[in-house]
Design an enzyme around this catalytic site. Structure first.
Site, PDB file in Angstrom:
ATOM      1  N   CYS A 126       0.842  -1.206   0.000  1.00 26.13           N
ATOM      2  CA  CYS A 126       0.000   0.000   0.000  1.00 26.13           C
ATOM      3  C   CYS A 126       0.875   1.253   0.000  1.00 26.13           C
ATOM      4  CB  CYS A 126      -0.923  -0.036   1.218  1.00 26.13           C
ATOM      5  SG  CYS A 126      -2.117   1.306   1.276  1.00 26.13           S
ATOM      6  N   CYS A 127       1.901   1.272   0.874  1.00 28.54           N
ATOM      7  CA  CYS A 127       2.820   2.419   0.907  1.00 28.54           C
ATOM      8  C   CYS A 127       3.593   2.537  -0.409  1.00 28.54           C
ATOM      9  CB  CYS A 127       3.817   2.283   2.058  1.00 28.54           C
ATOM     10  SG  CYS A 127       3.206   2.833   3.652  1.00 28.54           S
ATOM     11  N   CYS A 209      -1.296   8.443   7.458  1.00 29.99           N
ATOM     12  CA  CYS A 209      -2.628   8.107   6.951  1.00 29.99           C
ATOM     13  C   CYS A 209      -3.536   7.676   8.109  1.00 29.99           C
ATOM     14  CB  CYS A 209      -2.544   6.976   5.944  1.00 29.99           C
ATOM     15  SG  CYS A 209      -1.615   7.387   4.466  1.00 29.99           S
ATOM     16  N   CYS A 212      -3.472   4.043   9.529  1.00 32.79           N
ATOM     17  CA  CYS A 212      -2.197   3.552  10.071  1.00 32.79           C
ATOM     18  C   CYS A 212      -1.622   4.446  11.162  1.00 32.79           C
ATOM     19  CB  CYS A 212      -1.177   3.413   8.940  1.00 32.79           C
ATOM     20  SG  CYS A 212      -1.716   2.317   7.637  1.00 32.79           S
ATOM     21  N   CYS A 235       7.453   4.160   5.952  1.00 35.98           N
ATOM     22  CA  CYS A 235       6.639   3.878   4.762  1.00 35.98           C
ATOM     23  C   CYS A 235       7.503   3.448   3.586  1.00 35.98           C
ATOM     24  CB  CYS A 235       5.796   5.087   4.393  1.00 35.98           C
ATOM     25  SG  CYS A 235       6.755   6.530   3.935  1.00 35.98           S
TER      26      CYS A 235
HETATM   27  S1  SF4 Z   1       0.492   4.715   5.633  1.00 31.71           S
HETATM   28 FE1  SF4 Z   1      -1.076   3.076   5.560  1.00 31.71          FE
HETATM   29  S2  SF4 Z   1      -2.780   3.837   4.302  1.00 31.71           S
HETATM   30 FE2  SF4 Z   1      -0.992   5.194   3.980  1.00 31.71          FE
HETATM   31  S3  SF4 Z   1      -0.038   4.416   2.170  1.00 31.71           S
HETATM   32 FE3  SF4 Z   1       0.990   3.404   3.885  1.00 31.71          FE
HETATM   33  S4  SF4 Z   1      -0.146   1.511   4.334  1.00 31.71           S
HETATM   34 FE4  SF4 Z   1      -1.395   2.780   2.927  1.00 31.71          FE
END
Ligand code: SF4
Length: 243
Positions: A126-127, A209, A212, A235
């Site tokens: 996701c990151c 985010c 998280c 991240c």
């Molecule tokens: S901090 Fe969490 S929601 Fe944001 S990009 Fe990374 S995994 Fe995704």
């Protein structure tokens, strides 16, 4: 222009040059370091912000230098409403227009392609999709980027230097606040009456985010509220890759 370049084509900034610069800037103020960055790289240097307290200090300093800075943020679409409100306030109060960098992938599209709530099942992916990859694209071809990384923030950042070679993104990385503590940053914010994220007053020392980020106990590691319960502390945008 005060350009300093190594003669090696493989590593444009050799360890020798970086060591000399870090020695030169060992007691320099963030303003001095920023001035050097803009004089050395001109339009080729960009500043990153995630709207944390260090970023507020850097944006305030940059806005006072009359350099028309390019300042960008990685919009994951998943910031807290308070963070988006702070962004608007900073643009207005500092007279800045911030550059939005985005993955081009909506949260809905990501769910369809990679599964629902990817931040739970695979936060690294996701990151990568929402931060690391868009950053890499945005930094491509630039000479340097300025970040709010501070050595005191966490174990993973304690070795950070003022000037580094960012091998992952292939450019120079400049951390003007690297030796500042959280107290130094807050002191600057309070003395200059700068805006900051209201979540800091509710137990969130470090804000990323929404899915998280959790509040932390007083005195806990600054970044311990990020990715709670996951084996993850960064991240990926500030992770060092050997050149
Ligand atoms: S901090 Fe969490 S929601 Fe944001 S990009 Fe990374 S995994 Fe995704």
């Amino acid at each position: 222009m005060n350009k300093i370049r190594s003669s090696s084509s493989e590593t444009p900034w050799s360890p020798k040059i970086l060591n000399a610069l870090n020695e030169q800037f060992k007691d320099a103020s963030p303003r001095t370091i920023l001035n050097w960055a803009y004089e050395s790289f001109g339009r080729d240097v960009v500043m990153a912000t995630g709207f944390g307290t260090s970023g507020i200090v850097l944006m305030h300093l940059a806005s006072s230098l009359r350099v028309d800075p390019t300042i960008f943020y990685l919009d994951t679409d998943l910031f807290f409403p308070e963070t988006y409100a702070l962004k608007d306030r900073i643009e207005e109060e500092f007279g800045l227009t911030l550059t939005r960098v985005h993955s081009g992938l909506s949260v809905e599209e990501q769910s369809r392609q990679y599964g629902k709530e990817l931040w739970k099942s695979n936060p690294d992916q996701c990151c990568f999709l929402r931060k690391v990859q868009p950053l890499r694209k945005f930094l491509h071809g630039k000479g340097a980027w300025i970040t709010g990384v501070r050595a005191h923030q966490s174990n993973t950042r304690k070795e950070a230097g003022v000037i580094e070679w960012d091998a992952a993104n292939n450019l120079v990385k400049i951390n003007p606040l690297v030796r500042w503590t959280s107290a130094d940053v807050w002191s600057y914010i309070k003395i200059n009456e700068l805006p900051y994220n209201s979540l800091h007053d509710k137990g969130y020392p470090s804000i990323g985010c929404m899915p998280c980020t959790k509040p932390v106990e007083k005195g806990a590691d600054e970044r311990s509220g990020r990715w709670v319960g996951k084996n993850k502390t960064e991240c990926g945008i500030h992770v060092k890759k050997n050149s």
